[in-house]
Design a protein around this motif. Structure first.
Motif, PDB file in Angstrom:
ATOM      1  N   UNK A  76     -10.195 -44.511 -14.700  1.00 22.01           N
ATOM      2  CA  UNK A  76     -10.936 -44.430 -15.957  1.00 22.01           C
ATOM      3  C   UNK A  76     -12.420 -44.249 -15.687  1.00 22.01           C
ATOM      4  N   UNK A  77     -13.037 -43.518 -16.580  1.00 14.63           N
ATOM      5  CA  UNK A  77     -14.482 -43.317 -16.484  1.00 14.63           C
ATOM      6  C   UNK A  77     -15.168 -44.546 -17.081  1.00 14.63           C
ATOM      7  N   UNK A  78     -16.454 -44.753 -16.780  1.00 12.75           N
ATOM      8  CA  UNK A  78     -17.179 -45.903 -17.344  1.00 12.75           C
ATOM      9  C   UNK A  78     -17.159 -45.939 -18.868  1.00 12.75           C
ATOM     10  N   UNK A  79     -17.268 -44.788 -19.501  1.00 11.57           N
ATOM     11  CA  UNK A  79     -17.256 -44.777 -20.969  1.00 11.57           C
ATOM     12  C   UNK A  79     -15.871 -45.181 -21.498  1.00 11.57           C
ATOM     13  N   UNK A  80     -14.808 -44.780 -20.815  1.00  5.77           N
ATOM     14  CA  UNK A  80     -13.465 -45.185 -21.235  1.00  5.77           C
ATOM     15  C   UNK A  80     -13.285 -46.692 -21.068  1.00  5.77           C
ATOM     16  N   UNK A  81     -13.829 -47.244 -20.010  1.00  6.68           N
ATOM     17  CA  UNK A  81     -13.747 -48.692 -19.773  1.00  6.68           C
ATOM     18  C   UNK A  81     -14.498 -49.444 -20.870  1.00  6.68           C
ATOM     19  N   UNK A  82     -15.700 -48.961 -21.206  1.00  7.49           N
ATOM     20  CA  UNK A  82     -16.479 -49.599 -22.267  1.00  7.49           C
ATOM     21  C   UNK A  82     -15.732 -49.556 -23.597  1.00  7.49           C
ATOM     22  N   UNK A  83     -15.142 -48.404 -23.922  1.00  6.73           N
ATOM     23  CA  UNK A  83     -14.394 -48.270 -25.174  1.00  6.73           C
ATOM     24  C   UNK A  83     -13.192 -49.210 -25.202  1.00  6.73           C
ATOM     25  N   UNK A  84     -12.523 -49.350 -24.081  1.00 10.35           N
ATOM     26  CA  UNK A  84     -11.368 -50.242 -23.988  1.00 10.35           C
ATOM     27  C   UNK A  84     -11.800 -51.689 -24.232  1.00 10.35           C
ATOM     28  N   UNK A  85     -12.877 -52.121 -23.587  1.00 11.63           N
ATOM     29  CA  UNK A  85     -13.382 -53.487 -23.759  1.00 11.63           C
ATOM     30  C   UNK A  85     -13.835 -53.703 -25.192  1.00 11.63           C
ATOM     31  N   UNK A  86     -14.488 -52.694 -25.753  1.00 10.37           N
ATOM     32  CA  UNK A  86     -14.966 -52.790 -27.132  1.00 10.37           C
ATOM     33  C   UNK A  86     -13.789 -52.978 -28.093  1.00 10.37           C
ATOM     34  N   UNK A  87     -12.712 -52.239 -27.880  1.00  8.55           N
ATOM     35  CA  UNK A  87     -11.530 -52.352 -28.740  1.00  8.55           C
ATOM     36  C   UNK A  87     -10.862 -53.716 -28.607  1.00  8.55           C
ATOM     37  N   UNK A  88     -10.781 -54.239 -27.378  1.00  9.96           N
ATOM     38  CA  UNK A  88     -10.175 -55.555 -27.165  1.00  9.96           C
ATOM     39  C   UNK A  88     -10.988 -56.628 -27.879  1.00  9.96           C
ATOM     40  N   UNK A  89     -12.318 -56.561 -27.769  1.00  7.67           N
ATOM     41  CA  UNK A  89     -13.169 -57.546 -28.440  1.00  7.67           C
ATOM     42  C   UNK A  89     -13.070 -57.429 -29.961  1.00  7.67           C
ATOM     43  N   UNK A 142     -23.931 -52.130 -17.241  1.00 10.03           N
ATOM     44  CA  UNK A 142     -24.090 -53.317 -18.072  1.00 10.03           C
ATOM     45  C   UNK A 142     -23.881 -52.975 -19.540  1.00 10.03           C
ATOM     46  N   UNK A 143     -23.140 -53.841 -20.209  1.00 12.47           N
ATOM     47  CA  UNK A 143     -22.901 -53.675 -21.632  1.00 12.47           C
ATOM     48  C   UNK A 143     -23.371 -54.948 -22.307  1.00 12.47           C
ATOM     49  N   UNK A 144     -24.121 -54.804 -23.357  1.00 12.65           N
ATOM     50  CA  UNK A 144     -24.660 -55.954 -24.065  1.00 12.65           C
ATOM     51  C   UNK A 144     -23.570 -56.553 -24.948  1.00 12.65           C
ATOM     52  N   UNK A 145     -23.245 -57.815 -24.733  1.00 17.45           N
ATOM     53  CA  UNK A 145     -22.218 -58.500 -25.507  1.00 17.45           C
ATOM     54  C   UNK A 145     -22.647 -58.607 -26.962  1.00 17.45           C
ATOM     55  N   UNK A 146     -23.933 -58.826 -27.203  1.00 20.15           N
ATOM     56  CA  UNK A 146     -24.425 -58.927 -28.577  1.00 20.15           C
ATOM     57  C   UNK A 146     -24.214 -57.613 -29.319  1.00 20.15           C
ATOM     58  N   UNK A 147     -24.304 -56.502 -28.573  1.00 21.86           N
ATOM     59  CA  UNK A 147     -24.079 -55.194 -29.170  1.00 21.86           C
ATOM     60  C   UNK A 147     -22.634 -55.100 -29.663  1.00 21.86           C
ATOM     61  N   UNK A 148     -21.694 -55.716 -28.921  1.00 15.32           N
ATOM     62  CA  UNK A 148     -20.291 -55.719 -29.308  1.00 15.32           C
ATOM     63  C   UNK A 148     -20.076 -56.541 -30.577  1.00 15.32           C
ATOM     64  N   UNK A 149     -20.845 -57.599 -30.740  1.00 16.43           N
ATOM     65  CA  UNK A 149     -20.707 -58.458 -31.912  1.00 16.43           C
ATOM     66  C   UNK A 149     -21.223 -57.762 -33.158  1.00 16.43           C
ATOM     67  N   UNK A 150     -22.053 -56.770 -32.989  1.00 16.05           N
ATOM     68  CA  UNK A 150     -22.633 -56.060 -34.122  1.00 16.05           C
ATOM     69  C   UNK A 150     -21.694 -55.047 -34.720  1.00 16.05           C
ATOM     70  N   UNK A 151     -20.417 -55.103 -34.352  1.00 17.53           N
ATOM     71  CA  UNK A 151     -19.443 -54.172 -34.900  1.00 17.53           C
ATOM     72  C   UNK A 151     -19.312 -54.443 -36.389  1.00 17.53           C
ATOM     73  N   UNK A 152     -19.251 -53.385 -37.148  1.00 16.90           N
ATOM     74  CA  UNK A 152     -19.213 -53.496 -38.604  1.00 16.90           C
ATOM     75  C   UNK A 152     -18.001 -54.313 -39.036  1.00 16.90           C
ATOM     76  N   UNK A 153     -18.225 -55.433 -39.711  1.00 15.43           N
ATOM     77  CA  UNK A 153     -17.163 -56.331 -40.129  1.00 15.43           C
ATOM     78  C   UNK A 153     -16.416 -55.786 -41.340  1.00 15.43           C
ATOM     79  N   UNK A 154     -17.008 -54.848 -42.078  1.00 22.30           N
ATOM     80  CA  UNK A 154     -16.361 -54.345 -43.288  1.00 22.30           C
ATOM     81  C   UNK A 154     -15.090 -53.579 -42.963  1.00 22.30           C
ATOM     82  N   UNK A 155     -14.960 -53.040 -41.720  1.00 23.35           N
ATOM     83  CA  UNK A 155     -13.748 -52.275 -41.378  1.00 23.35           C
ATOM     84  C   UNK A 155     -12.574 -53.199 -41.147  1.00 23.35           C
ATOM     85  N   UNK A 156     -12.814 -54.456 -40.821  1.00 18.37           N
ATOM     86  CA  UNK A 156     -11.718 -55.378 -40.520  1.00 18.37           C
ATOM     87  C   UNK A 156     -11.205 -56.116 -41.745  1.00 18.37           C
TER      88      UNK A 156
END
Length: 187
Positions: free
Chosen positions: A112-125, A171-185
């Motif tokens: 996997x490429x770094x961007x694919x890894x980031x997307x995977x982690x983002x989806x899991x979170x 490096x991926x900012x964890x706080x950036x992951x928390x900023x995911x739009x809550x309205x979609x969930x």
């Protein structure tokens, strides 16, 4: 004259309970002592390619096939009793003597490429966050460490060791992951 026509007609046998180690070459060598073999097929597993333990052998002469069926039925070979029956070649399917189809092994997945890894982690979170919300909505007070805790413990999300990429991508900012739009969930 009719007896000569029947004798020249092809005949086939079913051979069952074949022990491992008695394959096409060995069968052809062994059964050719009785007469001319026109076709032979040992059935094999598509997945592994190993013998499935039965075969069909077609002889040039039907009389030879009948003699082989009588002679070889219940013949002890490699501590197994062979089962041998005469089969009329007209009752066999046309696909009986086609070659075995053995599945090719699958190719390994590419790294996997770094961007694919980031997307995977983002989806899991994101899924973990929605699971926590559902539990809270149901009135269940259950606190579990989850993936977020392991990401925070590492300090930053890093890709696998065998891929080397720049520090900025690593490096991926964890706080950036928390900023995911809550309205979609919220459903």
């Amino acid at each position: 004259m009719a007896a000569e026509k029947e004798e020249m007609q092809r005949g086939a046998i079913y051979l069952g309970q074949i022990p491992h180690g008695f394959y096409e070459n060995e069968m052809k060598g062994y059964f050719s002592q009785f007469g001319k073999i026109t076709r032979l097929k040992l059935f094999r597993s598509r997945k592994t390619g190993r013998s499935r333990g039965y075969a069909f052998i077609e002889f040039k002469c039907s009389e030879v096939a009948k003699i082989v069926a009588d002679t070889m039925n219940n013949y002890l070979l490699f501590e197994k009793l062979l089962k041998c029956h005469y089969v009329d070649p007209t009752t066999l399917k046309p696909t009986t003597f086609l070659p075995n189809k053995i599945r090719k092994p699958r190719k390994q997945k590419k790294p996997r490429t770094p961007s694919e890894i980031r997307n995977c982690i983002k989806n899991v979170l994101k899924k973990e966050k929605s699971k926590r919300k559902r539990l809270k909505k149901l009135g269940i007070d259950y606190d579990f460490p989850g993936y977020k805790a392991s990401v925070e413990a590492q300090g930053a999300m890093k890709g696998p060791k065998h891929i080397v990429f720049s520090e900025k991508e690593q490096e991926i900012d964890v706080d950036e992951m928390e900023g995911i739009d809550d309205s979609t969930n919220d459903k």
